[in-house]
Design a protein around this motif. Sequence first.
Motif, mmCIF file in Angstrom:
data_model
loop_
_atom_site.group_PDB
_atom_site.id
_atom_site.type_symbol
_atom_site.label_atom_id
_atom_site.label_comp_id
_atom_site.label_asym_id
_atom_site.label_seq_id
_atom_site.Cartn_x
_atom_site.Cartn_y
_atom_site.Cartn_z
ATOM 1 N N ARG B 70 -86.355 18.120 26.186
ATOM 2 C CA ARG B 70 -86.239 19.069 25.063
ATOM 3 C C ARG B 70 -87.343 20.133 25.145
ATOM 4 N N LYS B 74 -86.732 24.295 25.835
ATOM 5 C CA LYS B 74 -87.201 25.430 25.009
ATOM 6 C C LYS B 74 -87.821 26.507 25.894
ATOM 7 N N ASP B 83 -82.365 25.551 13.591
ATOM 8 C CA ASP B 83 -82.547 24.095 13.466
ATOM 9 C C ASP B 83 -81.219 23.341 13.546
ATOM 10 N N TRP B 84 -80.155 23.917 12.949
ATOM 11 C CA TRP B 84 -78.872 23.206 12.997
ATOM 12 C C TRP B 84 -78.335 23.161 14.425
ATOM 13 N N ASP B 86 -80.118 23.095 17.105
ATOM 14 C CA ASP B 86 -80.906 22.059 17.792
ATOM 15 C C ASP B 86 -80.402 20.666 17.434
ATOM 16 N N LEU B 87 -80.060 20.465 16.160
ATOM 17 C CA LEU B 87 -79.509 19.174 15.730
ATOM 18 C C LEU B 87 -78.221 18.856 16.495
ATOM 19 N N GLU B 88 -77.353 19.838 16.638
ATOM 20 C CA GLU B 88 -76.082 19.583 17.336
ATOM 21 C C GLU B 88 -76.321 19.222 18.810
ATOM 22 N N ASP B 90 -79.168 17.954 20.071
ATOM 23 C CA ASP B 90 -79.858 16.653 20.094
ATOM 24 C C ASP B 90 -78.874 15.504 19.927
ATOM 25 N N ALA B 91 -77.882 15.691 19.045
ATOM 26 C CA ALA B 91 -76.921 14.617 18.775
ATOM 27 C C ALA B 91 -76.088 14.312 20.025
ATOM 28 N N VAL B 92 -75.690 15.355 20.750
ATOM 29 C CA VAL B 92 -74.926 15.133 21.989
ATOM 30 C C VAL B 92 -75.801 14.410 23.018
#
Lengths: 204, 204
Positions: B70, B74, B83-84, B86-88, B90-92
Motif C-alpha cells: 500500500r 501511493k 478515502d472511499w 482506498d477502502l474499495e 483495500d477490500a479487494v
Amino acid sequence: MAPSYKLTYFATKGWAEPIRFLFSYGDLDFEDVRIQHDQWLALKDQAPFGVLPMLEHEGRKAGQSVAISRYVAKKVQLAGKDDWEDLEIDAVVDSIKDGCLKISAIRAESDEEKRKAIKNNIVKEVFPNMLKCLERLTQENNGYLVLGRLTWADLYFVSLSDHLDIIAEYKVLKDYPNLEALKRNVLALSGIKKWVEKRPETSF
Amino acid sequence: MAPSYKLTYFATKGWAEPIRFLFSYGDLDFEDVRIQHDQWLALKDQAPFGVLPMLEHEGRKAGQSVAISRYVAKKVQLAGKDDWEDLEIDAVVDSIKDGCLKISAIRAESDEEKRKAIKNNIVKEVFPNMLKCLERLTQENNGYLVLGRLTWADLYFVSLSDHLDIIAEYKVLKDYPNLEALKRNVLALSGIKKWVEKRPETSF
C-alpha cells in the motif's frame, strides 16, 4: 435522521468490534445492524466479496473489516500523519489480524483431539509470540502500540482482546503489564467507555 | 548510488512479489535482497514483528507485505483518489490475501492424506469462490478489479497468480476470461514486462 453509516455484522463482537470502537471513539453515529446466520444466507449475494462486516454509506457498500476500520480511522483522526506513519500502523494491525486469524483453524478442525492440539498451540505459542512482540512495542512507544501516540492500531487490538481471553480461557494480558495498561487506557476513553456500557451483551 | 529502498525477503516470489511489481511499475529503483532460511534466523530479531518481507527506507524499517504494498502503491500513483476509493481497493486486496493465506494450511498439515484433502478443498472450493468473485468484479470494472481503472489491487493479484497455478497444478485463470485478460494487460505494462524478464527464476 438516520445515521449516515450502516454497519452490518452478526450478533457478536467479532471482526465488527474494531469498527464499532472507531465510530464510538469519534462519536460518529452509526446504525449497528446485527443479523442472524439464516438472514446472512439471503444477504450474502449483496455483500461485496460475500463477507461481513459490510459498511454502507451514501448509497455505496464496502466489505472487509480491516479496510473498513482504516477508512473510519481516517474520519476520526486516528490514522497516520504521512504515508510512512500509515505504513507503520498498517503493519501492526496486519500482524494482529494474522495472529487472530489463526484462531479460525480451531473451528475448521472436526476431530476433537486435533482441535484440542490446535487450540493448545494457539494459546501456548501463537498468542505468547504475538503478545510478547506487542508488549515490547507498547513499552517502546510511550504506552501505545506504534508512533508513541494513540492510533487505530490500539483500538483494533483492544477491541479484539476479549476474544483472545475467551479462546485461552484466562486473561491473556495478565503477563504483559504494558498491554494491560493500554487496554485500561483505551477502555477509559470517553467514547469507548460509553460504547462498552451500552453495547448488547454477547459472549464473543 | 544505492537505491533508497531495500526490500528483504526469501529467494522466492511469495509475498514480496507484489511489492517488486509495484516498484517496477513505477520505475523506482530498489535493492532486491534475497536471503536463505539460515540467514533469516540471524536476522529475525531485527525485523519488525519477526516477519518478511521487510522494507528499509531512509534508516527506517517496516514489515508486513500488504502494508508495504500500500505504501509503495501511493508512491507510484496506483492508490485511490479519496478515502472511499482506498477502502474499495483495500477490500479487494484483503479478500485476495485471505484467499491466498488459506494455502498455508496445506504446509501446516503433516499427515499426507489430510494434506491432500486440504489441497483439494482449496483448489476445488476456495480458489473457484475467490476467482468467480474477482471475475465478476473485473467484468464490472472495465477490465480491472476495482474503480474501472488500474490500481495496485490489479498488480497485487497478478503478481500472486502464478502461485495459484502452482498449487492447483494447472492454469487456474483459464476459466475466467476477464481475469486472464487482466493478467495479460498487467504483464504487458512496460515496467512489469521489464521486471518479469530480468527477475531471478524461482519455482514459486
